[in-house]
Design a protein around this motif. Sequence first.
Motif, PDB file in Angstrom:
ATOM      1  N   THR A 208       0.845  -1.204   0.000  1.00  0.00           N
ATOM      2  CA  THR A 208       0.000   0.000   0.000  1.00  0.00           C
ATOM      3  C   THR A 208       0.885   1.261   0.000  1.00  0.00           C
ATOM      4  O   THR A 208       2.118   1.163   0.114  1.00  0.00           O
ATOM      5  CB  THR A 208      -0.939   0.024   1.226  1.00  0.00           C
ATOM      6  N   GLY A 209       0.220   2.406  -0.092  1.00  0.00           N
ATOM      7  CA  GLY A 209       0.925   3.674  -0.282  1.00  0.00           C
ATOM      8  C   GLY A 209       1.499   4.261   0.988  1.00  0.00           C
ATOM      9  O   GLY A 209       0.817   4.991   1.701  1.00  0.00           O
ATOM     10  N   GLY A 210       2.722   3.923   1.273  1.00  0.00           N
ATOM     11  CA  GLY A 210       3.413   4.491   2.434  1.00  0.00           C
ATOM     12  C   GLY A 210       4.901   4.504   2.150  1.00  0.00           C
ATOM     13  O   GLY A 210       5.379   3.802   1.242  1.00  0.00           O
ATOM     14  N   ILE A 211       5.614   5.300   2.933  1.00  0.00           N
ATOM     15  CA  ILE A 211       7.061   5.411   2.768  1.00  0.00           C
ATOM     16  C   ILE A 211       7.735   4.034   2.793  1.00  0.00           C
ATOM     17  O   ILE A 211       8.689   3.783   2.061  1.00  0.00           O
ATOM     18  CB  ILE A 211       7.644   6.290   3.910  1.00  0.00           C
TER      19      ILE A 211
ATOM     20  N   THR B 175      -1.714  -1.328  -4.437  1.00  0.00           N
ATOM     21  CA  THR B 175      -2.809  -0.367  -4.547  1.00  0.00           C
ATOM     22  C   THR B 175      -2.329   0.733  -5.493  1.00  0.00           C
ATOM     23  O   THR B 175      -1.114   0.936  -5.668  1.00  0.00           O
ATOM     24  CB  THR B 175      -3.156   0.267  -3.181  1.00  0.00           C
TER      25      THR B 175
ATOM     26  N   ASP C 233      -2.149   3.782  -4.969  1.00  0.00           N
ATOM     27  CA  ASP C 233      -1.290   4.723  -4.243  1.00  0.00           C
ATOM     28  C   ASP C 233       0.094   4.154  -3.966  1.00  0.00           C
ATOM     29  O   ASP C 233       1.061   4.910  -3.818  1.00  0.00           O
ATOM     30  CB  ASP C 233      -1.964   5.173  -2.945  1.00  0.00           C
TER      31      ASP C 233
ATOM     32  N   PHE D 205       4.848   5.398  -4.817  1.00  0.00           N
ATOM     33  CA  PHE D 205       6.078   5.274  -4.023  1.00  0.00           C
ATOM     34  C   PHE D 205       7.109   4.384  -4.716  1.00  0.00           C
ATOM     35  O   PHE D 205       8.277   4.720  -4.783  1.00  0.00           O
ATOM     36  CB  PHE D 205       5.747   4.724  -2.625  1.00  0.00           C
TER      37      PHE D 205
ATOM     38  N   SER E 181      -1.179   0.464   5.079  1.00  0.00           N
ATOM     39  CA  SER E 181      -1.472   1.872   5.425  1.00  0.00           C
ATOM     40  C   SER E 181      -2.710   1.952   6.317  1.00  0.00           C
ATOM     41  O   SER E 181      -3.530   1.019   6.356  1.00  0.00           O
ATOM     42  CB  SER E 181      -1.728   2.668   4.141  1.00  0.00           C
ATOM     43  N   ALA E 182      -2.870   3.086   6.980  1.00  0.00           N
ATOM     44  CA  ALA E 182      -4.070   3.322   7.795  1.00  0.00           C
ATOM     45  C   ALA E 182      -5.315   3.231   6.920  1.00  0.00           C
ATOM     46  O   ALA E 182      -6.350   2.684   7.312  1.00  0.00           O
ATOM     47  CB  ALA E 182      -3.992   4.697   8.451  1.00  0.00           C
ATOM     48  N   ASN E 183      -5.183   3.746   5.687  1.00  0.00           N
ATOM     49  CA  ASN E 183      -6.315   3.755   4.760  1.00  0.00           C
ATOM     50  C   ASN E 183      -6.763   2.337   4.400  1.00  0.00           C
ATOM     51  O   ASN E 183      -7.939   1.983   4.536  1.00  0.00           O
ATOM     52  CB  ASN E 183      -5.876   4.516   3.497  1.00  0.00           C
ATOM     53  N   THR E 184      -5.814   1.484   3.998  1.00  0.00           N
ATOM     54  CA  THR E 184      -6.197   0.115   3.606  1.00  0.00           C
ATOM     55  C   THR E 184      -6.591  -0.693   4.831  1.00  0.00           C
ATOM     56  O   THR E 184      -7.477  -1.547   4.763  1.00  0.00           O
ATOM     57  CB  THR E 184      -5.062  -0.546   2.802  1.00  0.00           C
TER      58      THR E 184
ATOM     59  N   ALA F 138       2.172   0.274   8.941  1.00  0.00           N
ATOM     60  CA  ALA F 138       3.235   1.287   8.997  1.00  0.00           C
ATOM     61  C   ALA F 138       2.588   2.637   8.792  1.00  0.00           C
ATOM     62  O   ALA F 138       1.916   2.853   7.780  1.00  0.00           O
ATOM     63  CB  ALA F 138       4.274   1.026   7.907  1.00  0.00           C
ATOM     64  N   MET F 139       2.747   3.496   9.751  1.00  0.00           N
ATOM     65  CA  MET F 139       2.125   4.819   9.631  1.00  0.00           C
ATOM     66  C   MET F 139       2.653   5.748  10.721  1.00  0.00           C
ATOM     67  O   MET F 139       3.357   5.299  11.633  1.00  0.00           O
ATOM     68  CB  MET F 139       0.591   4.706   9.719  1.00  0.00           C
TER      69      MET F 139
END
Length: 388
Positions: free
Chosen positions: A9-12, A36, A38, A42, A76-79, A108-109
């Motif tokens: 997912t979309g995170g660093i 995803t 997002d 990255f 991610s928090a979103n997923t 991870a967030m």
Amino acid sequence: MARVLLGVTGGIAAYKACELLRLLVRDGHDVTPLLTPDAERFVTAHTFEALARQEAARDLYPHLADADLLVIAPLSANTLAKLAHGLADSVLTQAALAVRAPVLAAPAMNVRMWEHPATQANVVLLRERGVELIGPEEGELAEGEHGAGRMSEPDAIFDRCLELLSQPRASTRLRGKRVLVSAGGTREPLDSVRFLGNRSSGKMGVAVAREARRRGAEVTLVAANVAVAVPAGVETVEAPTAADVAREVLARGDADVVVMAAAVADYRPAEPTATKRPKDTGTWTVALEPTDDVLAELGRRRRNGQVLVGFAADEGERGLERARTKLTNKGGNLFVYNDVSRTDIGFESDWNELVLLSAAGERAVSRRSKEECAVAILDEVETLLEGD
Ligand SMILES: Cc1cc2nc3c(=O)[nH]c(=O)nc-3n(C[C@H](O)[C@H](O)[C@H](O)COP(=O)(O)O)c2cc1C
């Protein structure tokens, strides 16, 4: 070689998923990346495709659902929120709903996102549904802050993937069987707002329903005020009172397996009032009448080949003795005894300790999570089904 789905997912921390993918491929596994939209902001899908030596999936084609493991790193928090609420707007969230394999996720967030009550409530939901979380770890975060939110290291996630892959897959011996489970505690009305109830949370029965579903059964849960989320794929029928449980269970009592885990009231107020009884200074004497014994009725109706499981929530050695009497009197083929006088197991707890009683003898199941207790109960049920 196992078939692994790697959700990103979309995170660093998405770049760290490349290392996890490399470790899995080097160990000989067939890894399909599921990014995803997002996540691709990255790290490109090309990077994952090159490391996996196969294309990232863009549609949920059927074979994906047959994977041996879905690992999501980073989550991610979103997923995380989408998974908790069953959204299916990307190939990853669709796969998460469709796979029957274990799901391991590495959140991870930012620490405040992780600690937010919304995220924590979603974490509880996911765990209740059997998703295993690894991390997040405490440490330096990407934005320069410190706290819980760092993704676990790829080698730690990889080690846990190998452990999960080496566990025997759930048996599918209940495939095609109809399993009826009652769970929770009934509430018997005193008047329009008050009730007599008990402390059963429904966790044990829900764990049995989830495990039966995992083993391929068609599961119906008769739910008496359960305090936990009902597993995906399980048909639920609400039954708040003992009379409701009796009606709903007996209507479906021809199932191949019936597990009566609900704490059904033995007595109910004989004359509940339709409106709220006003407060006054006098005492309120309530007459209680016995409820119908659903288990005994199921025992009378039990057909050849049907497995009927009763629960005996009782106290101490004398309670165990009463459970032995129930086994002979009530027509069930398995009784599950647990000691409700203890505070470290049983009512409201995530843990239990059981004695399984059947015609073949007694088996002690040492203290373990209710999920693991459900495994022990259904192993015994499968043995009884085979015996017939
Ligand atoms: C530079 C940057 C870093 C981000 N890092 C994270 C992160 O580590 N964890 C997280 O939950 N969201 C992070 N986000 C926010 C997510 O990218 C955003 O919520 C996105 O919608 C996630 O989509 P997905 O869950 O579908 O991949 C970050 C956003 C940006 C711009």
